[in-house]
Design a protein around this motif. Structure first.
Motif, PDB file in Angstrom:
ATOM      1  N   GLU A 169     -28.511 -34.109 -14.866  1.00  0.00           N
ATOM      2  CA  GLU A 169     -28.485 -32.717 -15.301  1.00  0.00           C
ATOM      3  C   GLU A 169     -29.626 -32.446 -16.278  1.00  0.00           C
ATOM      4  OE1 GLU A 169     -24.125 -34.147 -14.868  1.00  0.00           O
ATOM      5  OE2 GLU A 169     -25.939 -34.889 -15.854  1.00  0.00           O
ATOM      6  N   SER A 170     -30.131 -31.230 -16.264  1.00  0.00           N
ATOM      7  CA  SER A 170     -31.206 -30.855 -17.183  1.00  0.00           C
ATOM      8  C   SER A 170     -31.183 -29.348 -17.414  1.00  0.00           C
ATOM      9  CB  SER A 170     -32.564 -31.279 -16.624  1.00  0.00           C
ATOM     10  OG  SER A 170     -32.852 -30.594 -15.436  1.00  0.00           O
ATOM     11  N   GLY A 171     -31.961 -28.912 -18.397  1.00  0.00           N
ATOM     12  CA  GLY A 171     -32.117 -27.489 -18.652  1.00  0.00           C
ATOM     13  C   GLY A 171     -31.443 -26.979 -19.899  1.00  0.00           C
ATOM     14  N   GLY A 172     -30.589 -27.769 -20.501  1.00  0.00           N
ATOM     15  CA  GLY A 172     -29.908 -27.321 -21.699  1.00  0.00           C
ATOM     16  C   GLY A 172     -30.815 -27.356 -22.922  1.00  0.00           C
ATOM     17  N   ARG A 173     -30.545 -26.458 -23.844  1.00  0.00           N
ATOM     18  CA  ARG A 173     -31.285 -26.405 -25.109  1.00  0.00           C
ATOM     19  C   ARG A 173     -30.577 -25.467 -26.051  1.00  0.00           C
ATOM     20  NH1 ARG A 173     -34.173 -21.629 -25.470  1.00  0.00           N
ATOM     21  NH2 ARG A 173     -34.675 -20.562 -23.511  1.00  0.00           N
ATOM     22  N   LEU A 174     -31.128 -25.281 -27.230  1.00  0.00           N
ATOM     23  CA  LEU A 174     -30.597 -24.328 -28.193  1.00  0.00           C
ATOM     24  C   LEU A 174     -31.111 -22.932 -27.835  1.00  0.00           C
ATOM     25  CD1 LEU A 174     -30.283 -24.865 -31.989  1.00  0.00           C
ATOM     26  CD2 LEU A 174     -31.182 -22.703 -31.116  1.00  0.00           C
TER      27      LEU A 174
ATOM     28  N   GLN B   5     -27.046 -30.635 -22.894  1.00  0.00           N
ATOM     29  CA  GLN B   5     -26.415 -29.948 -24.010  1.00  0.00           C
ATOM     30  C   GLN B   5     -26.902 -28.518 -24.136  1.00  0.00           C
ATOM     31  OE1 GLN B   5     -26.845 -31.937 -27.801  1.00  0.00           O
ATOM     32  NE2 GLN B   5     -25.214 -30.732 -28.741  1.00  0.00           N
ATOM     33  N   VAL B   6     -25.955 -27.612 -24.189  1.00  0.00           N
ATOM     34  CA  VAL B   6     -26.237 -26.198 -24.408  1.00  0.00           C
ATOM     35  C   VAL B   6     -25.649 -25.802 -25.757  1.00  0.00           C
ATOM     36  CG1 VAL B   6     -25.787 -23.850 -23.624  1.00  0.00           C
ATOM     37  CG2 VAL B   6     -26.265 -25.655 -21.949  1.00  0.00           C
TER      38      VAL B   6
END
Length: 114
Positions: free
Chosen positions: A6-11, A109-110
């Motif tokens: 999974e990828s793409g999460g951020r603050l 992580q989002v």
């Protein structure tokens, strides 16, 4: 054995958007209904969105009209477009089959905060 990444999460600030991706390898991706799951600290992992092999989607009430799940079978990739993000969307996000019978990935992580 196959895996998912999974990828793409951020603050991101409230009201913002993110697109998560999940790439599967070593597994018969197109043959499975798939889901995006999330787990916030202290909570159980919950199914957020589900998509059938034919592309029909379902969502939990709290993300309806904000999140869109999609899949590209040729790329063996699952997506989650997340719009109008809220602080309560903060969590680790994971993908798996609708039956949760693949190995879990590390998640992405989002964090939604101002």
């Amino acid at each position: 054995q196959g895996q998912v990444v999974e990828s793409g999460g951020r603050l991101v600030q409230p009201g913002g958007s993110l697109r998560l991706s999940c790439v599967a390898s070593g597994m018969y991706f197109s043959g499975y209904a798939m889901g995006w799951y999330r787990q916030a600290p202290g909570n159980q992992r919950e199914l957020v969105a589900h998509i059938t092999t034919r592309g029909s989607a379902n969502y939990i009430d709290s993300v309806k009209d904000r999140f869109t799940i999609s899949r590209d079978n040729a790329k063996e990739t699952l997506y989650l477009q997340m719009n109008s993000l809220k602080p309560e969307d903060t969590a680790f996000y994971y993908c798996n089959t609708a039956s949760r019978n693949w190995p879990w990935g590390q998640g992405t992580q989002v964090t939604v905060t101002s």
